[in-house]
Design a protein around this motif. Sequence first.
Motif, short mmCIF file in Angstrom:
data_model
loop_
_atom_site.label_atom_id
_atom_site.label_comp_id
_atom_site.label_asym_id
_atom_site.label_seq_id
_atom_site.Cartn_x
_atom_site.Cartn_y
_atom_site.Cartn_z
N GLU A 1 -75.46 -43.97 -8.87
CA GLU A 1 -74.62 -43.66 -10.02
C GLU A 1 -73.27 -44.37 -9.98
N ILE A 2 -73.00 -45.08 -8.88
CA ILE A 2 -71.74 -45.81 -8.76
C ILE A 2 -71.87 -47.14 -9.47
N ASP A 3 -70.96 -47.40 -10.40
CA ASP A 3 -70.98 -48.65 -11.15
C ASP A 3 -69.56 -49.13 -11.37
N GLU A 4 -69.39 -50.10 -12.27
CA GLU A 4 -68.08 -50.71 -12.48
C GLU A 4 -67.06 -49.72 -13.05
N THR A 5 -67.52 -48.62 -13.65
CA THR A 5 -66.59 -47.66 -14.25
C THR A 5 -65.97 -46.71 -13.23
N ASN A 6 -66.61 -46.52 -12.08
CA ASN A 6 -66.10 -45.53 -11.12
C ASN A 6 -65.98 -46.02 -9.69
N ILE A 7 -66.37 -47.28 -9.42
CA ILE A 7 -66.36 -47.74 -8.03
C ILE A 7 -64.95 -47.79 -7.45
N ALA A 8 -63.95 -48.10 -8.30
CA ALA A 8 -62.56 -48.11 -7.82
C ALA A 8 -62.13 -46.72 -7.39
N ASP A 9 -62.59 -45.68 -8.13
CA ASP A 9 -62.26 -44.30 -7.76
C ASP A 9 -62.89 -43.93 -6.42
N VAL A 10 -64.10 -44.42 -6.18
CA VAL A 10 -64.78 -44.12 -4.91
C VAL A 10 -64.04 -44.76 -3.74
N TYR A 11 -63.59 -46.02 -3.91
CA TYR A 11 -62.82 -46.67 -2.85
C TYR A 11 -61.51 -45.92 -2.58
N LYS A 12 -60.89 -45.43 -3.63
CA LYS A 12 -59.66 -44.66 -3.45
C LYS A 12 -59.93 -43.38 -2.66
N ALA A 13 -61.02 -42.71 -3.01
CA ALA A 13 -61.39 -41.49 -2.28
C ALA A 13 -61.73 -41.81 -0.83
N LEU A 14 -62.42 -42.92 -0.61
CA LEU A 14 -62.81 -43.31 0.75
C LEU A 14 -61.58 -43.61 1.61
N SER A 15 -60.54 -44.16 1.02
CA SER A 15 -59.33 -44.47 1.79
C SER A 15 -58.62 -43.24 2.31
N LYS A 16 -58.94 -42.08 1.74
CA LYS A 16 -58.28 -40.84 2.15
C LYS A 16 -59.10 -40.03 3.14
N VAL A 17 -60.40 -40.32 3.26
CA VAL A 17 -61.28 -39.59 4.17
C VAL A 17 -61.73 -40.55 5.26
N SER A 18 -61.19 -40.39 6.46
CA SER A 18 -61.39 -41.39 7.51
C SER A 18 -62.73 -41.35 8.24
N PRO A 19 -63.36 -40.20 8.49
CA PRO A 19 -64.54 -40.20 9.38
C PRO A 19 -65.72 -41.02 8.87
N LEU A 20 -65.80 -41.28 7.55
CA LEU A 20 -67.01 -41.89 7.01
C LEU A 20 -66.77 -43.30 6.47
N LYS A 21 -65.73 -43.98 6.93
CA LYS A 21 -65.38 -45.28 6.36
C LYS A 21 -66.50 -46.30 6.52
N LYS A 22 -66.98 -46.47 7.75
CA LYS A 22 -67.99 -47.50 8.01
C LYS A 22 -69.28 -47.19 7.28
N TYR A 23 -69.68 -45.92 7.32
CA TYR A 23 -70.93 -45.51 6.68
C TYR A 23 -70.87 -45.74 5.17
N MET A 24 -69.80 -45.27 4.53
CA MET A 24 -69.68 -45.39 3.08
C MET A 24 -69.43 -46.83 2.65
N SER A 25 -68.71 -47.60 3.47
CA SER A 25 -68.42 -48.99 3.10
C SER A 25 -69.70 -49.78 2.94
N LYS A 26 -70.68 -49.55 3.81
CA LYS A 26 -71.95 -50.26 3.71
C LYS A 26 -72.67 -49.92 2.40
N LEU A 27 -72.56 -48.65 1.98
CA LEU A 27 -73.20 -48.26 0.73
C LEU A 27 -72.48 -48.86 -0.47
N LEU A 28 -71.15 -48.88 -0.41
CA LEU A 28 -70.38 -49.39 -1.54
C LEU A 28 -70.53 -50.89 -1.71
#
Length: 652
Positions: free
Chosen positions: A242-269
């Motif tokens: 469900e992540i696309d050009e309309t919300n991917i920037a919001d996901v990166y912003k959320a990821l920058s605030k939650v540290s434990p899952l950076k590597k895992y989520m970065s691969k998905l993004l």
Amino acid sequence: MSGQRCLQRSTRIFKGLCQARDSCSILPPNIKLHISTTPNQSRILSKSIVFCQDGVEIREIPILVRRTDKYDFPVINYMGTGSVDDIQKISEHDNFFKERLQACRSATQVFKMLEIPSDQVTACSAAFALERLCQLQNATYEDIDSFVTTAVLNELCDTVVKDIHSLKNVELINLVKCHLKSGNFSEIHSTLIDEETEKRLGDKMFGITEVCSLIDTLMTHPKGDKEIADNALIHIGNRTKEIDETNIADVYKALSKVSPLKKYMSKLLVKQLLLCWWKISPKDMTSIVSNLTQMKYCAGSELVMVGKWVLLNIHNIKQNEMTYFVAAYRHFKMGNANFMRALERYIPAKITSLDSTLIALTMDYCKECRYVSPKIFNCISSHFVQYSHRFSVDQMAMLLYPYGYLNYLPPNANELFQKIEERLNGEFNQFSPESIVELLCSFAFSGRYAINFVRQVFTPHFVAQLHRISDKKTRLHAFRSLDLFQSAVLLEAHKVRLPILVLDATKKLPYLEASYYQNCCREIAADLRKLLGEDNFAWWSFVNKARQHIDFEIKLDNNKYPMHKTTPSEQIDQKIAVIVQVPDYYCVNSKELLGEHAMKLRHLKKLGYKVMEISMVDYKGASDQEQMLIDVLHGHVNIPTHRSRTGLSDDT
């Protein structure tokens, strides 16, 4: 027994959902699942791990487990789309009430509006009222009786939590903000709000953007529930399709605030970014690179796509947006061909209107990547000569150092150095000591010497300033630059005499090299022992006058035969300096040596050495490394016949 059957049923449903690819988009096909759960009985949601085994590779994938009770059976919407039937649309009455609340400019006006029968205040209206009071929290309640204040606030909270399931997602998130910022919510009210939030997460009732807004709210406030934020990010990981050009920037912003899952989520993004990078707006792409920099983590693939995007949208990028892009590439020290092509078009075209910060950052980025761009360097040099007053001393240091470091002189070098000298004359004391030394040393790399400032640098007072630098790495680098500058002045600026005090005070500093370089030198030393003998060359000798190290020094007699490494200088006919050149010593887009290493060769030649260079890449790639050394030494060193593999005679 009924409880055990319910648990077995719940487990079967859970395993079935994990095996369905459409309900968990991150699971690859043809894998074995090993499920490990650690439920937290006090929370609606708890974390679980799915071990995905594909051949010998095993990956851990985090998922969420929603706690159920007897009222939730039979399970229908578990981790599905969730039911939105209970969520009511905002009525005209609620909209009118909200508009009137926004017109209130004090808490007193809000409380006067609430002087209506309680049955006319819906959960939505109560949420609006609490939100407006939270916005006006800096206002005082001096004109309102404290008992009345407490009673009204409690009734508002009761009204909200009574029908909290009817609130829209946005209003629920705003309510979360209110209960974090305000101290008017009881523990029971806060718990019910958190539970409703977790239920909607578990039932996928939030959109991706709404989940990101929730994470931002929870992580920004110190009282935010970090466990819910972690669960929310895992929830996004289970909905990556469900992540696309309309919300991917919001996901990166959320990821920058939650540290434990950076590597895992970065691969998905990265996978989702690959599908939509060309459709992202400049504002969102700027937000993505800004958050990557804030996370201090980047897989590299993101910046590859950013480089393509910048080149594609070069005409629509604003100056402040380009500053973010350059800062991100500089932060990660990542060179990218597409990004450099974009800069070579952008900087010359807009140089007269560019901010000095962007210009200085661009030059520093080129230095970090060891990239020489004549288009950029020439236009910035001309711009600096004309508008040098626009640059601060720190920006000036960032802008000018790369010219010497990268061993590049622009066509207007004379005008450039004249303007630099003018600025240094007027603002010498405003520069930090380390900046002064680095600048003067960088000019020496190119064979340019600011003679007027030599006597200001080589003084006990200035050396004492360097000693007072608190950061050890910066201090050592400053003394290294002073050391090199001193040797350059002694060898190349013959009319300048340095104070003896500085010559005595400058110590021999440690020079650290990369391990791959040291390993290569060990291999070359082993081959030289076979060819020349154990003691007929010196390894890693230090030339005091040049303040430089020589990888291998060979002393020759008048017949070009190697002599013992301790032979006195008066008995030596010629000296050979064998220098191992590694890729890091060169500019990435040319065969030119960096300024420091080019100066090293100049100085060794001035001291009478015959310099011979060995490329580490060529040596490591040679099928016969010993034969390669023989070819390099051929014509310069007579290898003893009994050691030569090719039968080189004394007459060769």
